[in-house]
Design an enzyme around this catalytic site. Sequence first.
Site, short mmCIF file in Angstrom:
data_model
loop_
_atom_site.label_atom_id
_atom_site.label_comp_id
_atom_site.label_asym_id
_atom_site.label_seq_id
_atom_site.Cartn_x
_atom_site.Cartn_y
_atom_site.Cartn_z
N GLU A 145 -15.77 6.34 5.53
CA GLU A 145 -16.97 6.84 4.83
C GLU A 145 -18.16 5.91 4.97
O GLU A 145 -19.30 6.37 5.04
CB GLU A 145 -16.67 7.09 3.36
CG GLU A 145 -15.95 8.41 3.08
CD GLU A 145 -14.47 8.36 3.39
OE1 GLU A 145 -13.94 7.28 3.70
OE2 GLU A 145 -13.81 9.42 3.29
N HIS A 153 -9.75 13.43 -7.66
CA HIS A 153 -10.27 14.51 -6.79
C HIS A 153 -10.97 15.61 -7.59
O HIS A 153 -11.09 16.74 -7.12
CB HIS A 153 -9.13 15.15 -5.98
CG HIS A 153 -8.67 14.34 -4.82
ND1 HIS A 153 -8.01 13.15 -4.97
CD2 HIS A 153 -8.80 14.52 -3.48
CE1 HIS A 153 -7.71 12.66 -3.76
NE2 HIS A 153 -8.18 13.47 -2.86
#
Lengths: 328, 328, 359, 359
Positions: free
Chosen positions: A60, A129
């Site tokens: 990322e 999540h």
Amino acid sequence: MAELSYRDAVAYGIAQEMRRDPSLVMLGEDIAAAGGVFKTTVGLLDEFGPERIRDTPISEQAILGAAMGAAMTGVPVIAEIMFSDFLAVCWDIIANEIAKSRYMTNGQVSFPLVIRTANGGGSRFGAQHSQSVENWAMMIPGLKVVAPSTPQDVVGLMAASVRDPDPVVFFEHKSLMAGKAEIPDGEIVDELGKARVVREGTDVTIAALALMVPRAIEAAERLAGEGISAEVIDVRTLVPLDTKTILDSAVKTGRFFTVEENPRLCGWGAEVVSIVGEEAFWDLDGPSIRITTPHIPLPSAASLEDMAIPSADRIYKTVVESLDVGAA
Amino acid sequence: MAELSYRDAVAYGIAQEMRRDPSLVMLGEDIAAAGGVFKTTVGLLDEFGPERIRDTPISEQAILGAAMGAAMTGVPVIAEIMFSDFLAVCWDIIANEIAKSRYMTNGQVSFPLVIRTANGGGSRFGAQHSQSVENWAMMIPGLKVVAPSTPQDVVGLMAASVRDPDPVVFFEHKSLMAGKAEIPDGEIVDELGKARVVREGTDVTIAALALMVPRAIEAAERLAGEGISAEVIDVRTLVPLDTKTILDSAVKTGRFFTVEENPRLCGWGAEVVSIVGEEAFWDLDGPSIRITTPHIPLPSAASLEDMAIPSADRIYKTVVESLDVGAA
Amino acid sequence: MPMPTSRALGPDFDYALREPRLPKPVDRSLSGADIEIDTRLGMYRKLQELRQFEKRAYDLFMQNLVKGTSHLSLGMEAVATGVAAAMKPDDYTFATYRGHAHSLARGMEMGPAMAELLGRENGILGGKGGSMHLTDVSKGMMGSYAIIGAHLCIANGAAWSAQMRGTDQVAVAFFGDGTTNIGAFHEALNMAVIWKLPVVFVCENNLYMEYTPIDLITAVKNPAADRASAYGLDSIIVDGNDPDHVYLEARKAVAKARAGEGPSMIEAVTYRSGGHSRADPGKYRPADEVEAWADRDPIPMYHDRMLSLGTPEDRLTAIEREVAGMVDAATEFAKAGSEPGESSLMTEVWADGGSAWRN
Amino acid sequence: MPMPTSRALGPDFDYALREPRLPKPVDRSLSGADIEIDTRLGMYRKLQELRQFEKRAYDLFMQNLVKGTSHLSLGMEAVATGVAAAMKPDDYTFATYRGHAHSLARGMEMGPAMAELLGRENGILGGKGGSMHLTDVSKGMMGSYAIIGAHLCIANGAAWSAQMRGTDQVAVAFFGDGTTNIGAFHEALNMAVIWKLPVVFVCENNLYMEYTPIDLITAVKNPAADRASAYGLDSIIVDGNDPDHVYLEARKAVAKARAGEGPSMIEAVTYRSGGHSRADPGKYRPADEVEAWADRDPIPMYHDRMLSLGTPEDRLTAIEREVAGMVDAATEFAKAGSEPGESSLMTEVWADGGSAWRN
Ligand SMILES: Cc1ncc(C[n+]2csc(CCOP(=O)(O)OP(=O)(O)O)c2C)c(N)n1
Ligand SMILES: Cc1ncc(C[n+]2csc(CCOP(=O)(O)OP(=O)(O)O)c2C)c(N)n1
Ligand SMILES: [Mg+2]
Ligand SMILES: [Mg+2]
């Protein structure tokens, strides 16, 4: 007119902008050949090819670093960070580099850059999540923050975000993906910094974002049954923030509520409630109330997650009770 | 009684706890042989040795991962992240792992862990070494947040943080390092979740944190000259938050102000102002006002940085002006 | 509390007591290297510019005219100099907080650079960025980044952009030995290789991560070069105190990138003659180590090499004098600047020049 | 908009059209390896437990009794099985969101594990964590971590703690091939080596990072093994579908760590027979690749090896039956659990059992 799901609206909106601007590119994990883990980028690889739609490693920081470097050298970029929880692994690039570099260089660079990410709960994925982290982004000077609640807003605000010369964090809500709506034909371009009054009312104002908008509307309809006329505002973009629409409504109704999915402390609701409290103080008839997810990590079990995230029922009850108190 | 600087109080407080608990260890960059870049850990290596005081590579994720893994297996740890701006490079470990793991495992693990970091502006270091990020930490469920303003509080709250079984983010303010004060002899142990009324007053309440506390006190003294009696509260710990002390004062004075060094949007002041607005609504005589750093990255030039961060003068003027408005 | 003095306790407690890490001798054969004399004269001038500018900057700290912090490249000038000599004007440079040398090497004007250190409105960043963030996009100097690691990833982005736009621009990222242990380093190298990006990673190995010897906190001897194979790259080590050696390897790496053959990583072994930053006296280093490296200072060495190559002494002296004049002028320019005022505080957060977050 | 079908466009557009990556043949010589027959019987039982538990879990998703997501190790069971067989009860295990297999291999009871997948209050985490966070500290199972990379750093911490407490405990971190490209991997490996931590890093290379072939996004062929030298470690590759091979290398690595000789990294090459997660049909993989790996399924292979080693068929059949009974019981236990209620929502944020952030 075509009926489009919120999910399909993402690819639809991106495609509209990629056709307009041949220099626009996108990168992210599993976005190309697989069409994204949420299937929000299906078809884009086929139309625009592997040079413009790139699968990346699980890196990322490298993803957003590449996006930043490309944007600052003239290539507009859409970067996907699969789940908004993962903004944490590249937070330095977002909060310290992308957000600050224009100011630090006194305007020498700018960042035509959109960071798309799947935000929010309801999928029983658990604490890592399911987070709503729109307040993480709102908190950082130099970031614009967008969170659409309808398919048409996905397309229109995506266009506005891509065309905006500044970095935008664009939150797509997991639990809204399946929802469908009619979309007008032709190019759809919206504007950042405009909230929408989605339901007019005179007694109370309820400001909500993303998944909380339909729930606020449902609550408002039930409140109407009790003779309480609720105005519902879809805030749509947290930065720039449409304080005018919000303050006008708060002044009109005199009672202000926010419905936030992010955990309680330092949420966007605290900011909005503070602004209303300062600038509409003399027009308020009672305390402003924040309806939020409690200040806990999100649990995964369906029964627990449903208790944690504000429901139409909780919104309804909170408004009714606080009006009673107000009256008392 | 010994006179101690805020800077020396850090090592003093850590040493007190390391003598008490032989299992307590510390790790960070340049903290051992060099005694820390802010010289806050001088002497600890000599007394406690390289096994307990560890220099690390520039690997913040590995540093906090090591701290987390050690804490969850029974070894209490103090980890230093040199500048609070760098929390961004290990934000995942802090916000997603350390903060959430106890809840996610339904209490199977706990984290006797203190993350110390140098916070705040005034050093002309620019946007990447001067941030006040106390709101970043406050926003995350599962973190306790401490920010002392005096040498004695550094020692007492350090002890309380080390002895607390939960993860604590401990903000040491760069611009307070040089300040000195008398410290009582013997063990000093304070308590988390207790704000302190550092100056009594009847007309307005000013809640401040860390570097903003002495500035609020200075402003209060000038306000006294104008016949305005200001009560100043040192919030000291943002989580747990001593809402009782804050609300009692707001109810008493009827006018509430916060002084925040963090940038404006979603700061701790927004949270506190929202709580006061909700729970003390009927006792407020005017709008609550947040005095903050504007919502911009911090500039490095002395002249600009001094304009950005709230000064005693800005606090003074803001209070005077808002009382006038209130009166009008 | 009992406080034995460190010295009593040995090298674990005082790194100055460790074995010194000594420089390799100068490779005399490099005077024969195929490098244009003008290139070499240009490098000699750059060495002088970087050295004299930073010495002056140091004096200005001492007079407390420079606020905040500052990280000097004194002793390390050959790296920025050698690499810059191998780059084209429109190539991209990404540096760290230790970026004065790299900014000047790429052509940033001394006046606005010095004014920025002094926090003046005529600074290259209007006083908003300061010493750690020198940037001059007009010179391809895309920024100095003060948080370790990120800029390697960002340099990839500039290289990717050049690749997509079909230009032959190359991006160069300078970073230190300590930076090789942070995650962003690993992510950047992997992505650069899989996308065959035109980027050159230049590790300035000055043997210390701030105050900690790099070998104590790194799993391999050469922090960059010994990691190259993890990305399928060649291990390249150069004498970071020899501009010619740096230039020769940089020239190869830049040519490779320009030809579309992908990234390279160069480890330049060097030493900073002063402390890590303004505040640091550098006491954690063995005295004989500091001395040995002082004897390997790149400037006298290169001065001698130029003479041996037939450059007349007065030519070099003339360069030194010209540079001294530039530094004086830059200092005057900086001192003449006023402190930035209210009017610029709230500008340039957004591309519209402002900072409004609400209507 | 024009939408050519991917298949028309070739392997850049549809990874299922790429060259298949086929498994190596079974190494028959391993039947002769020096491994106790009881250890092998234990591993056969574990293979059965992991396989049958996850097949049941899969059925329960299909009945929509398991909400959320779930990542199965079907086809990959030999890795967790072989490594667990080399560990002691008080050793530490750190797994990923794909952690059912590793949790069971370390002794987590099937009932509470299954109940957690169903989100019941009798789940091992009371329903708070779910499939991606299985944890059982009483078994040294220190957690399943759902954000890539972090747990390698956290495993270091447990190993560091054992080192400081002077126990001989070892920490093992399981992770995937795709995880080798994130920064935390690099930071964890470097720190483990410089501190000589008793930790073993086990890379389960199943050839895919979610839906993307690992070779497309990794600079080296073996994502873990080819990086080992960057940390001064040996390159170790094992057949991840052969419990004996995994066990033999894990035994060495664990012994090395226990002896205070520092970390190791093992790359176990394997394949998942199903999709990445619940939602994934796995269509991005070449059909012949999927087939070839199906033929290398560890369980029939190990069944044959046990027979060839003289274990009577009915002994193995008995184990399979026993395990089937355990799975049925676990399913009943899970289904019998009630959904967690209000009373547990706000508990266990803090060590005091509560979640109060104010007075
Ligand atoms: C993420 C991060 N961690 C720590 C620091 C503090 N810091 C600034 S410079 C430095 C040392 C860097 O060493 P090296 O990479 O060798 O570069 P050098 O300063 O020696 O040129 C450190 C630790 C930082 N800026 N960013
Ligand atoms: C930081 C981060 N980025 C992305 C993801 C989404 N994600 C979950 S699993 C996965 C693939 C992991 O691949 P690998 O490491 O090979 O493990 P495998 O699933 O194949 O066992 C990804 C990208 C994540 N969980 N965390
Ligand atoms: Mg260095
Ligand atoms: Mg994999």
